[in-house]
Design a protein around this motif. Structure first.
Motif, mmCIF file in Angstrom:
data_model
loop_
_atom_site.group_PDB
_atom_site.id
_atom_site.type_symbol
_atom_site.label_atom_id
_atom_site.label_comp_id
_atom_site.label_asym_id
_atom_site.label_seq_id
_atom_site.Cartn_x
_atom_site.Cartn_y
_atom_site.Cartn_z
ATOM 1 N N GLY A 8 0.829 -1.202 0.000
ATOM 2 C CA GLY A 8 0.000 0.000 0.000
ATOM 3 C C GLY A 8 0.861 1.248 0.000
ATOM 4 N N GLU A 9 0.217 2.385 -0.123
ATOM 5 C CA GLU A 9 0.937 3.658 -0.179
ATOM 6 C C GLU A 9 1.736 3.915 1.105
ATOM 7 N N TYR A 10 1.158 3.549 2.249
ATOM 8 C CA TYR A 10 1.843 3.619 3.546
ATOM 9 C C TYR A 10 1.888 2.205 4.116
ATOM 10 N N GLY A 11 2.477 1.267 3.374
ATOM 11 C CA GLY A 11 2.373 -0.159 3.665
ATOM 12 C C GLY A 11 3.121 -0.681 4.866
ATOM 13 N N CYS A 12 4.000 0.103 5.449
ATOM 14 C CA CYS A 12 4.738 -0.372 6.621
ATOM 15 C C CYS A 12 3.820 -0.352 7.839
ATOM 16 N N ASN A 13 3.835 -1.429 8.620
ATOM 17 C CA ASN A 13 2.958 -1.462 9.786
ATOM 18 C C ASN A 13 3.599 -0.845 11.023
ATOM 19 N N THR A 14 4.847 -0.378 10.923
ATOM 20 C CA THR A 14 5.486 0.262 12.070
ATOM 21 C C THR A 14 5.807 1.736 11.868
ATOM 22 N N CYS A 15 5.822 2.202 10.635
ATOM 23 C CA CYS A 15 6.118 3.625 10.405
ATOM 24 C C CYS A 15 5.179 4.190 9.339
ATOM 25 N N GLU A 16 5.284 5.485 9.129
ATOM 26 C CA GLU A 16 4.413 6.152 8.156
ATOM 27 C C GLU A 16 5.195 6.671 6.958
ATOM 28 N N ILE A 17 6.202 5.914 6.535
ATOM 29 C CA ILE A 17 6.938 6.290 5.335
ATOM 30 C C ILE A 17 6.028 6.065 4.134
ATOM 31 N N LYS A 18 5.918 7.086 3.299
ATOM 32 C CA LYS A 18 5.104 6.971 2.089
ATOM 33 C C LYS A 18 5.960 6.342 0.997
ATOM 34 N N THR A 19 5.457 5.282 0.400
ATOM 35 C CA THR A 19 6.198 4.610 -0.659
ATOM 36 C C THR A 19 6.156 5.439 -1.938
ATOM 37 N N VAL A 20 7.081 5.150 -2.820
ATOM 38 C CA VAL A 20 7.098 5.780 -4.136
ATOM 39 C C VAL A 20 7.105 4.673 -5.172
ATOM 40 N N LYS A 21 6.512 4.955 -6.328
ATOM 41 C CA LYS A 21 6.483 3.954 -7.397
ATOM 42 C C LYS A 21 7.773 4.051 -8.202
ATOM 43 N N THR A 22 8.265 2.882 -8.612
ATOM 44 C CA THR A 22 9.471 2.848 -9.427
ATOM 45 C C THR A 22 9.175 3.427 -10.799
ATOM 46 N N ALA A 23 10.244 3.799 -11.488
ATOM 47 C CA ALA A 23 10.098 4.335 -12.843
ATOM 48 C C ALA A 23 9.538 3.248 -13.758
ATOM 49 N N ALA A 24 8.810 3.682 -14.767
ATOM 50 C CA ALA A 24 8.227 2.737 -15.713
ATOM 51 C C ALA A 24 9.320 2.139 -16.589
ATOM 52 N N VAL A 25 9.338 0.810 -16.670
ATOM 53 C CA VAL A 25 10.284 0.093 -17.524
ATOM 54 C C VAL A 25 9.457 -0.803 -18.431
ATOM 55 N N PRO A 26 9.662 -0.690 -19.771
ATOM 56 C CA PRO A 26 8.871 -1.522 -20.684
ATOM 57 C C PRO A 26 8.985 -3.002 -20.331
ATOM 58 N N GLY A 27 7.859 -3.663 -20.258
ATOM 59 C CA GLY A 27 7.813 -5.088 -19.971
ATOM 60 C C GLY A 27 7.770 -5.430 -18.492
ATOM 61 N N LEU A 28 7.959 -4.446 -17.625
ATOM 62 C CA LEU A 28 7.920 -4.695 -16.181
ATOM 63 C C LEU A 28 6.857 -3.821 -15.552
ATOM 64 N N ARG A 29 6.263 -4.322 -14.513
ATOM 65 C CA ARG A 29 5.267 -3.515 -13.814
ATOM 66 C C ARG A 29 5.965 -2.617 -12.797
ATOM 67 N N ARG A 30 5.324 -1.524 -12.483
ATOM 68 C CA ARG A 30 5.862 -0.607 -11.483
ATOM 69 C C ARG A 30 5.542 -1.163 -10.091
ATOM 70 N N ILE A 31 6.481 -1.027 -9.187
ATOM 71 C CA ILE A 31 6.270 -1.482 -7.828
ATOM 72 C C ILE A 31 6.512 -0.331 -6.864
#
Length: 188
Positions: A87-110
């Motif tokens: 999730g966007e704030y997927g850590c269950n111990t802190c409130e770090i906001k995740t960022v999506k990786t750059a788009a790479v052809p053939g791979l999904r963004r994580i």
């Protein structure tokens, strides 16, 4: 640590128990599944339990507390009533906001967790406020979907009582990553 503390630690290890087991094709509503456990633990948390020591025969008084909860990663998120690690704030111990990786052809963004020097940690009060706000607005607030039935137990701090478990936290995380790096073959 004196001998009495060592005995208490030994006794704690003797009274670990399973609160719930679920086996089905669909995941349960965790608040419904854990409601009987939560209701009983609320009573035991505030009402003393009287018993006789088996060796000395002395009458004893105890309270039953829930110091920690061990669950796999998906059940941990459901028990805290959070979105999972992705999730966007997927850590269950802190409130770090995740960022999506750059788009790479053939791979999904994580989603990845950026390094943060002093991250804001989740607290019991903050999670309670986020759960209340999520329930009031009918939305998700910092990945908190709503109240958890476990947060009703007075001694439970929902922000820290769920500990990371070995399988998902180490074997499927660090070890899998290291094995992948070590076993990659550069093609010439």
């Amino acid at each position: 640590m004196d001998d009495y503390d060592k005995v208490l630690i030994h006794l704690r290890e003797s009274f670990v128990f399973v609160a719930a087991v679920w086996y089905d094709k669909v995941k349960p509503n965790m608040n419904t599944l854990l409601r009987p456990f939560s209701d009983r633990m609320i009573q035991l948390d505030v009402q003393e339990v009287r018993w006789s020591h088996p060796q000395s025969g002395q009458d004893q008084t105890s309270f039953v507390k829930v110091p920690l909860i061990i669950a796999d990663a998906p059940a941990r998120a459901k028990g805290q009533n959070l979105l999972q690690f992705n999730g966007e704030y997927g850590c269950n111990t802190c409130e770090i906001k995740t960022v999506k990786t750059a788009a790479v052809p053939g791979l999904r963004r994580i989603r990845v967790y950026p390094y943060v020097q002093n991250p804001v940690l989740r607290t019991k009060a903050a999670m309670h406020n986020q759960a209340t706000e999520a329930q009031r607005l009918g939305t998700i607030v910092k990945d908190v979907k709503g109240p958890s039935v476990l947060s009703l137990i007075p001694s439970v701090d929902i922000s820290v009582c769920f500990i990371p478990e070995y399988m998902h936290g180490v074997l499927l995380g660090v070890e899998k990553h290291l094995l992948t790096i070590w076993s990659e073959v550069d093609e010439v």
